[in-house]
Design a protein around this motif. Structure first.
Motif, PDB file in Angstrom:
ATOM      1  N   ILE A 133     -13.367 -41.940  47.406  1.00  0.00           N
ATOM      2  CA  ILE A 133     -14.127 -40.955  48.458  1.00  0.00           C
ATOM      3  C   ILE A 133     -13.634 -41.587  49.597  1.00  0.00           C
ATOM      4  CG2 ILE A 133     -16.045 -40.433  49.317  1.00  0.00           C
ATOM      5  CD1 ILE A 133     -17.268 -40.489  46.496  1.00  0.00           C
TER       6      ILE A 133
ATOM      7  N   HIS B 172     -11.758 -28.196  47.602  1.00  0.00           N
ATOM      8  CA  HIS B 172     -12.488 -29.493  48.237  1.00  0.00           C
ATOM      9  C   HIS B 172     -11.898 -30.598  47.905  1.00  0.00           C
ATOM     10  CE1 HIS B 172     -16.367 -26.936  48.855  1.00  0.00           C
ATOM     11  NE2 HIS B 172     -15.876 -26.594  47.692  1.00  0.00           N
ATOM     12  N   PRO B 173     -11.996 -31.689  48.673  1.00  0.00           N
ATOM     13  CA  PRO B 173     -11.494 -33.062  48.184  1.00  0.00           C
ATOM     14  C   PRO B 173     -11.970 -33.515  46.923  1.00  0.00           C
ATOM     15  CG  PRO B 173     -12.027 -32.846  50.646  1.00  0.00           C
ATOM     16  CD  PRO B 173     -12.568 -31.704  50.011  1.00  0.00           C
ATOM     17  N   GLN B 174     -11.208 -34.163  46.234  1.00  0.00           N
ATOM     18  CA  GLN B 174     -11.592 -34.576  45.032  1.00  0.00           C
ATOM     19  C   GLN B 174     -11.553 -36.180  44.543  1.00  0.00           C
ATOM     20  OE1 GLN B 174      -9.390 -32.117  42.339  1.00  0.00           O
ATOM     21  NE2 GLN B 174     -10.593 -30.433  42.616  1.00  0.00           N
TER      22      GLN B 174
ATOM     23  N   CYS C  88     -16.968 -33.317  48.809  1.00  0.00           N
ATOM     24  CA  CYS C  88     -16.282 -34.188  48.016  1.00  0.00           C
ATOM     25  C   CYS C  88     -16.514 -33.835  46.503  1.00  0.00           C
ATOM     26  CB  CYS C  88     -15.808 -35.491  48.158  1.00  0.00           C
ATOM     27  SG  CYS C  88     -14.862 -36.397  47.140  1.00  0.00           S
TER      28      CYS C  88
END
Length: 226
Positions: free
Chosen positions: A223, A214-216, A200
């Motif tokens: 998160i 990527h997840p942000q 993340c």
């Protein structure tokens, strides 16, 4: 199921400005004096020898070594002997009350929540393990070191190389699918993902370059753990 979280420091748990505008200048300001006062101590002498080895030459004086180390600070070089010496200098600053480790307001809240939920917490930063412990041990929010199960620095490998993350997985004894890596640097996240970790990216300020692969999250509240 995420069982462990490995977090970067700069731009992730703590402000990049704190590191670059407070810690680095403090180390540079006190470096030459510190070397002259402590060069005969085994730990400092070992780092001076390691600095000479990386430069490929010997030093005729302490000041010549200091010139090299000050240049490395200006270059933001991720050299282990520099990081170790910076940590020793910062330790004096923290002990004297001249330094206090910055953490974002949400950092202690979520570290405590994750720890209480049984997640193992680790740090992986280019700063030395000793410097990492100083930031969290003397943080604005108090001593956060009891929340962490371990620390990793450049001795484990370069942060933009997948091999370093594979070694971390070996050390903590978990598969990558159960470990989440947090960082603001896309290249580090790429390397962690190549090693099999979940990732993340923290986008806390304009200095972070988004890596959409990527997840942000803007802070730790964004998160997703499970």
């Amino acid at each position: 199921m995420i069982k462990a979280i490995v977090t970067d420091i700069e731009g992730t748990t703590s402000s990049i400005d704190f590191v670059h505008q407070t810690l680095f200048p403090y180390a540079k300001q006190h470096l030459r004096r510190y070397l002259h006062e402590h060069a005969d101590q085994p730990e400092v002498a070992a780092q001076l020898a390691a600095t000479a080895e990386l430069e490929g030459r010997s030093f005729a004086s302490i000041d010549e070594a200091a010139d090299v180390l000050e240049r490395w600070i200006a270059e933001d070089r991720k050299a282990t002997p520099l990081k170790d010496l910076q940590g020793l200098i910062w330790a004096e600053g923290y002990a004297d009350g001249e330094l206090s480790g910055h953490v974002y307001a949400d950092t202690p809240i979520y570290l405590e929540q994750w720890h209480a939920a049984g997640k193992k917490l680790y740090v992986y930063s280019s700063g030395s393990e000793a410097a990492q412990k100083l930031i969290f041990g003397h943080s604005d929010a108090g001593d956060l070191t009891p929340l962490f199960s371990g620390y990793f620095d450049t001795r484990i490998g370069a942060k933009r190389e997948a091999a370093a993350y594979r070694t971390i997985l070996e050390r903590i004894g978990l598969p990558g699918s159960e470990v989440l890596f947090l960082s603001d640097i896309g290249e580090e996240l790429d390397a962690a993902r190549e090693a099999g970790l979940k990732t993340c990216q923290l986008i806390r300020d304009a200095q972070a370059k988004p890596f959409p692969a990527h997840p942000q999250a803007k802070d730790f509240s964004g998160i997703t753990i499970d």
